[in-house]
Design a protein around this motif. Sequence first.
Motif, PDB file in Angstrom:
ATOM      1  N   VAL A 144    -111.968 -18.037  34.816  1.00 32.47           N
ATOM      2  CA  VAL A 144    -112.515 -18.503  35.640  1.00 32.47           C
ATOM      3  C   VAL A 144    -112.146 -17.600  37.151  1.00 32.47           C
ATOM      4  CG1 VAL A 144    -113.098 -20.068  37.367  1.00 32.47           C
ATOM      5  CG2 VAL A 144    -112.649 -20.874  35.219  1.00 32.47           C
TER       6      VAL A 144
ATOM      7  N   GLY B  95    -113.008 -24.813  35.710  1.00 36.16           N
ATOM      8  CA  GLY B  95    -112.149 -24.673  35.886  1.00 36.16           C
ATOM      9  C   GLY B  95    -111.596 -25.725  36.537  1.00 36.16           C
TER      10      GLY B  95
ATOM     11  N   LEU C 129    -118.659 -22.691  36.485  1.00 35.28           N
ATOM     12  CA  LEU C 129    -117.350 -21.397  36.780  1.00 35.28           C
ATOM     13  C   LEU C 129    -116.334 -22.277  37.037  1.00 35.28           C
ATOM     14  CD1 LEU C 129    -118.128 -18.143  36.182  1.00 35.28           C
ATOM     15  CD2 LEU C 129    -117.206 -19.817  34.238  1.00 35.28           C
TER      16      LEU C 129
END
Length: 221
Positions: free
Chosen positions: A196, A180, A176
Motif C-alpha cells: 500500500v 492497509g 488503499l
Amino acid sequence: MIPWLTPMLEQLFVEAAIETLTMVAGAAFIAILFGLPLALLLHATDRGGLAQNGLVNRPLGLLINAVRSTPFIILMVAIVPFTRLVAGTSIGTGAAIVPLALASTAFIARLFETAFREVDRGVVEAARAMGATRLQILWKVLVPEALPGLIAAVTVTLVSLVGYSAMAGAVGGGGLGDLGIRFGYQRFMPEVMASVVIVLILFVQGLQSLGDWLVRRVRRR
C-alpha cells in the motif's frame, strides 16, 4: 502484479486502487468546479480588488479557513449527517468523496487565490483601460495569466487527496487506506502494508511529475 501477494490479495489490491483513484478524481473534480469561482470571488472582493467588499470577503475567508484548519479525520466524522444526506450513506467510496471534496475545495480555493495574486496588476489595469468588464477580466485575463499557478495548485491538491483518501479508509471509506488497515494492520500482514505504501508513493510521484511537466509546458507558451 505484486509477486509477494496471493491472487486473492492482488484482486483486492486492484479493487482498492481503483476505489482510491475514483475518490481522488471525483473529489478533485468537485473541488476545482467550486474552488475556482470561490477563489475568483475572494480575489475580486479583497482589498484593492475589482469589486472590493469586506462584507463578502471576510466571512467567506473565515469559513474557508475554518474548513482548512479542521483535521480531515475530524471533518469526516463531523459531517456524517451531511454525507448521509448527499450520498445516502456514510461508508464506502461514494460517501468518502463528500468530505474529501469539502476539504479539498477549501484547500484549492486558497491556492487558486494565491495564484491570482501573483498576476501582474499591470495586465489587469490594461484590460480595464480597454473597457473589459469585471467578469471578462476575471475569466479571460486572470485565469489564463495565472494558469501555471492554477495547474500547480491542482497538482498539490491531488497529492493531498491521495493522503486524505488513505485516511478515509480508516473510517470505512474504502480504497488503499482501508486495505492497509484491514489486512496490513489488523491482520498483521506487513507485506500488504508495504505494498500500500509503495503504491501510494508511486501515485504521488506520478501526479507530481505530471503536474510539473504541465506547468513547464504552459509557461513556455
